[in-house]
Structures are given as C-alpha cells and as structure tokens.
Write an enzyme that holds these catalytic residues in place. Structure first.
Site, mmCIF file in Angstrom:
data_model
loop_
_atom_site.group_PDB
_atom_site.id
_atom_site.type_symbol
_atom_site.label_atom_id
_atom_site.label_comp_id
_atom_site.label_asym_id
_atom_site.label_seq_id
_atom_site.Cartn_x
_atom_site.Cartn_y
_atom_site.Cartn_z
ATOM 1 N N CYS A 116 0.927 -1.042 0.021
ATOM 2 C CA CYS A 116 -0.233 0.053 0.014
ATOM 3 C C CYS A 116 1.008 1.017 0.000
ATOM 4 C CB CYS A 116 -1.025 0.022 1.208
ATOM 5 S SG CYS A 116 -1.691 -1.543 1.644
ATOM 6 N N ALA A 117 1.456 1.470 -1.158
ATOM 7 C CA ALA A 117 2.672 2.387 -1.030
ATOM 8 C C ALA A 117 2.534 3.940 -1.318
ATOM 9 C CB ALA A 117 3.575 1.868 -2.111
ATOM 10 N N ALA A 118 1.448 4.444 -1.893
ATOM 11 C CA ALA A 118 1.346 5.819 -2.219
ATOM 12 C C ALA A 118 0.955 6.676 -0.784
ATOM 13 C CB ALA A 118 0.077 6.167 -3.262
ATOM 14 N N GLY A 120 4.256 7.187 -0.881
ATOM 15 C CA GLY A 120 5.523 6.723 -1.013
ATOM 16 C C GLY A 120 6.466 6.773 0.311
ATOM 17 N N ASP A 168 -5.251 -9.489 -3.277
ATOM 18 C CA ASP A 168 -5.272 -10.878 -3.559
ATOM 19 C C ASP A 168 -4.699 -11.282 -5.011
ATOM 20 O OD1 ASP A 168 -7.557 -8.907 -4.630
ATOM 21 O OD2 ASP A 168 -7.847 -10.852 -5.811
ATOM 22 N N CYS A 237 -1.974 4.324 11.017
ATOM 23 C CA CYS A 237 -1.935 5.691 11.684
ATOM 24 C C CYS A 237 -3.220 5.919 12.340
ATOM 25 C CB CYS A 237 -1.660 6.941 10.624
ATOM 26 S SG CYS A 237 -2.886 6.884 9.474
#
Ligand SMILES: C[S@@+](CC[C@H](N)C(=O)[O-])C[C@H]1O[C@@H](n2cnc3c(N)ncnc32)[C@H](O)[C@@H]1O
Length: 322
Positions: A116-118, A120, A168, A237
């Site tokens: 879940c990168a954005a 970054g 998935d 968070c």
C-alpha cells in the site's frame, strides 16, 4: 467528534489519567503534527536542508532522517526549491518511528513489496533504512499511483518498480516471492485529528470494523507473498485496537508459523493490550500524531524468495521521464 468518544477510546487503550488528559487535549487542539525530512539520493553529499532540522532520536531514527521542531513551521518543507529538486522527502515523524523495527532485519532484503505504497513515505523509508536489492511499490488507486511514481522519481529512488495490483492478485501471482513486505494499510486514520485534519466518523465502530476487515484481507494476502524466514511490517496511523493489536492476534492465530519480533528500542512504546510485541505511538510521546507498528516473521532460516515473474516488473521507475 465528541470528548466522550475520545475518552471511551482512552479507556480501551488503558491510558493513565494524565495520558488521558493529554490525549483528549491533543485530539481537540489538533496541533501534534511533527514533520521529518528524509534526505534522498538526489541530495548533494553532506547536504543540510535550509530548515531548522535536527537529528532524529538515535534509538529509532536514522542518520539520513531529520526532525523538524513541533508546532506550525514558518516555512513549509514542500514550498522550497530543494523540495522540487528532490533533495528531501517530508513526512510525519510518526512514519519514521513506525519503520524503526526494520533495523532488526538480520539481512539486507533481496526483494521487498510495499503493498500500500502511495504517496511513497514507507517505500522511501525502507530504501533509506535497509536498501532492498529489488523493490516493488504497489498502489491500487490509479491517481495515487501517479503521485507515488512522481515522488519516487523526483527523489532519485530509481532502482525500483511500481505496480497497481490488488493484494489478492499479488497473492495469486507472486506467492513466496518476497523476504520483506510492508503493509501500511488504509485505516480509520484517527491520528489525523491530532494533526488538526477533520476525520468525521473515525470513531464509529462501523468505520473501524470495516477497516479492520479490509486490513485482515491485505495482511492475509501479504503473508501468501512472503517467503519462509521473511518479515512483514504492519503499520497504521490509527489508535483503534481492532485495527492494530487485534489484527495481529488474528494473524497469529491463523498462522502458527508466524511470530512477532521484539524491538528493544521501542519497549517504552510497548502496547499494554497484548503480550505480543506490538508498539503504539501516542500524541503525548512528542513524536508526531501517532501510529502503530508490529514486525512479524514467518518461520524459516535465511529466506530464499522465489523469483518474481517479469511481467510484474513492467513499470520500472528508471524508465520514466521526469
Ligand atoms: C496509509 S496509505 C499508505 C501510505 C504510504 N504507505 C506512505 O507511507 O506514503 C494506504 C494506501 O492503501 C491504498 N489502499 C486502499 N484500499 C486498498 C486495498 N484494498 N488494498 C491495498 N491498498 C489499498 C490507498 O489507496 C492508500 O494509498
């Protein structure tokens, strides 16, 4: 947001009377944001940003990450030319704290997946802290994927790939392919309030429960992608136990080959809600709005991740035009 909702949460978190008061104050004042700057590979050697930045705490910070003072900064880090040049990446100090367990990896990761990168931040922190040999930053939301790619490229993190697959799909296409997975899952974001960002409904049980369910799906998929001996870093968070400790306990129950890793330098932050090595940062700790972190390891010796199908490496960052 009512004070009774905050106090109800404070009781669930077993805070002392003093912590409870500070928590209530932080959530109502919305002034506990604290920024950090990750100095990037684009920065000239010995670079110091033109901001009142100090070293991050030695125990859980990093020599390439600086902390700005608490409170409203006179100059926004994102408004300076050095930001456009990509010499630093600003983020909340809580994110730095959340990635501290990476210091305990006994090896340099061969292949990392940031599920879940954005925009970054965690990918940049993982690059800075452990420099994986191969790294895929994944984001399901197309608009946010664009922002992610732009940030990685601007800051000179060019030895990685981006992707846009659902968890998935990753589980289906890349089982056992990674020795480090970051799951900085979408959450109810209760800590936004401590930064002064409105987040209506974040205390509702339907919201925290819905997020917890989605997080479990992401975590189970991540575990399928993890090689034996590999590590999973779970972070959020938010303060809600159902999205944090309870999800960790859920995973441990379903996966007896999984265990949590103790992080001695975070013991001060250890959650009292479980015996497992779960850590929570609260606004009264003075390191930003707050967060949750837990490092888990799948049983096995030194991990030997299976090779990643080439089609999953279709979007290398170095091939992009700036
Ligand atoms: C907390 S944010 C990630 C922040 C990022 N790791 C960073 O440090 O900059 C969570 C991300 O998960 C993405 N997301 C939302 N639903 C998802 C899902 N079902 N599976 C995977 N990712 C999802 C969101 O688009 C969002 O970008």
């Amino acid at each position: 947001m009512s004070s009774s909702q905050i106090l109800k949460l404070a009781r669930k978190l077993e805070l002392t009377a003093e912590q409870e008061r500070d928590f209530l104050d932080a959530m109502q004042a919305g002034n506990r944001s604290r920024s950090a700057l990750v100095i990037t590979p684009k920065a000239p050697e010995g670079y110091r940003p033109p901001l009142p930045a100090k070293d991050t705490p030695q125990e859980w910070g990093h020599s390439s990450i600086l902390a700005l003072p608490s409170g409203e900064a006179e100059t926004k880090p994102g408004s300076l030319p050095d930001y456009e040049c990509g010499y630093y990446y600003p983020l909340d100090l809580s994110s730095v704290w959340e990635t501290a367990p990476l210091a305990h990896l006994p090896f340099r990761p061969e292949r990392c997946l940031d599920m879940c990168a954005a925009p970054g931040g965690k990918s940049i922190l993982a690059q800075t802290r452990v420099s994986p040999q191969e790294h895929v930053s994944n984001e399901v939301n197309p608009k946010r994927l664009g922002i992610l790619r732009h940030n990685l490229l601007r800051c000179g993190f060019t030895n990685l790939y981006t992707q846009r697959l659902r968890p998935d799909q990753w589980a289906e296409l890349a089982p056992g392919c990674f020795d480090l997975i970051l799951a900085d899952a979408p959450c109810s974001g209760q800590s936004l309030l401590a930064k002064g960002i409105p987040n209506p409904g974040c205390f509702n049980s339907s919201v925290t429960g819905g997020n917890a369910k989605r997080q479990r799906g992401i975590l189970l998929a991540a575990l399928r992608c993890l090689a034996p001996g590999g590590f999973l870093l779970y972070t959020t968070c938010t303060y809600a136990p159902e999205e944090n400790e309870r999800n960790v306990l859920y995973l441990l129950k379903r996966h007896p080959d999984l265990h949590t890793i103790t992080v001695p330098e975070l013991e001060h932050f250890r959650s009292s809600l479980t015996q497992e090595a779960c850590y929570r940062l609260m606004p009264f700790h003075g390191a930003g709005a707050g967060g949750f972190t837990c490092l888990l390891r799948k049983e096995g010796g030194h991990p030997l991740p299976l090779s990643l199908p080439d089609e999953l490496k279709a979007w290398p960052i170095h091939a992009m035009n700036c």
